[in-house]
Design a protein around this motif. Structure first.
Motif, short mmCIF file in Angstrom:
data_model
loop_
_atom_site.label_atom_id
_atom_site.label_comp_id
_atom_site.label_asym_id
_atom_site.label_seq_id
_atom_site.Cartn_x
_atom_site.Cartn_y
_atom_site.Cartn_z
N ARG A 18 3.25 -47.51 54.07
CA ARG A 18 3.60 -47.91 52.70
C ARG A 18 4.37 -49.23 52.71
O ARG A 18 4.09 -50.14 51.94
CB ARG A 18 4.42 -46.80 52.03
CG ARG A 18 4.55 -46.99 50.54
CD ARG A 18 5.22 -45.81 49.81
NE ARG A 18 5.14 -44.54 50.49
CZ ARG A 18 6.20 -43.91 51.04
NH1 ARG A 18 7.39 -44.44 51.01
NH2 ARG A 18 6.04 -42.75 51.66
N ARG A 21 1.97 -52.08 53.61
CA ARG A 21 1.05 -52.38 52.51
C ARG A 21 1.76 -53.06 51.34
O ARG A 21 1.19 -53.93 50.70
CB ARG A 21 0.35 -51.10 52.05
CG ARG A 21 -0.65 -50.62 53.08
CD ARG A 21 -1.25 -49.29 52.75
NE ARG A 21 -2.25 -48.93 53.76
CZ ARG A 21 -2.62 -47.70 54.03
NH1 ARG A 21 -2.10 -46.68 53.34
NH2 ARG A 21 -3.52 -47.47 54.95
N GLU A 22 2.99 -52.68 51.08
CA GLU A 22 3.75 -53.31 50.00
C GLU A 22 4.18 -54.72 50.35
O GLU A 22 4.28 -55.58 49.49
CB GLU A 22 4.98 -52.47 49.65
CG GLU A 22 4.65 -51.17 48.97
CD GLU A 22 5.86 -50.23 48.84
OE1 GLU A 22 6.96 -50.58 49.33
OE2 GLU A 22 5.68 -49.14 48.27
N SER A 25 -0.18 -56.48 52.79
CA SER A 25 -1.49 -56.40 52.17
C SER A 25 -1.87 -54.93 52.02
O SER A 25 -1.58 -54.13 52.91
CB SER A 25 -2.51 -57.12 53.05
OG SER A 25 -3.81 -56.87 52.60
N PRO A 26 -2.56 -54.59 50.94
CA PRO A 26 -2.97 -53.19 50.77
C PRO A 26 -4.00 -52.71 51.79
O PRO A 26 -4.21 -51.52 51.94
CB PRO A 26 -3.54 -53.14 49.35
CG PRO A 26 -3.67 -54.53 48.90
CD PRO A 26 -2.89 -55.41 49.81
N ASP A 27 -4.61 -53.63 52.54
CA ASP A 27 -5.64 -53.21 53.50
C ASP A 27 -5.10 -53.04 54.93
O ASP A 27 -5.87 -52.89 55.87
CB ASP A 27 -6.83 -54.15 53.49
CG ASP A 27 -6.51 -55.54 54.02
OD1 ASP A 27 -5.32 -55.88 54.12
OD2 ASP A 27 -7.45 -56.28 54.34
N THR A 29 -4.06 -51.12 57.97
CA THR A 29 -4.38 -49.76 58.44
C THR A 29 -3.38 -49.34 59.51
O THR A 29 -2.63 -50.17 60.04
CB THR A 29 -5.79 -49.73 59.05
OG1 THR A 29 -5.80 -50.61 60.19
CG2 THR A 29 -6.85 -50.16 58.05
#
Length: 115
Positions: A18, A21-22, A25-27, A29
């Motif tokens: 989290r 991603r915040e 980047s949201p991608d 992994t």
């Protein structure tokens, strides 16, 4: 008891993903996050040497993920610029993996947020 330990580990991983991603980047992994951690602790290794610390990936996946964490992704689009490859001057066929200054700043913030 093992179930509560696994649950705690999963919660830690979720928290780490989290945050990444915040802040990136949201991608991002889990595999990319593990690669960043591997490079952080073993900076300057070749891609093949780095594989020794990343059991669950192949050289192809590692190369693709390193590119997608670099300034120019595999799709030739601007990337997050967290990693860079440098040619080994002793063996020009070998590329060594390093964190960029942006990558180092992110990892320090990530470790601080994870504790």
């Amino acid at each position: 008891m093992a179930d509560s330990s696994m649950t705690a580990e999963m919660q830690q991983l979720e928290k780490a993903l989290r945050f990444a991603r915040e802040n990136l980047s949201p991608d991002i992994t889990a595999q990319r996050l593990l690669i960043l951690i591997g490079v952080y602790f073993h900076e300057g290794l070749s891609q093949r040497e780095l594989l020794n610390f990343l059991d669950s990936t192949s050289i192809t996946a590692l190369s693709r993920n390193i590119a997608d964490l670099s300034a120019l992704t595999t799709k030739k689009l601007p990337g997050p610029a967290l990693l860079e490859l440098r040619i080994d001057l002793q063996n020009l066929r070998v590329k060594r993996v390093f964190l960029t200054s942006k990558g180092k700043r992110f990892m320090k913030r990530w470790f601080k947020a994870s504790t």
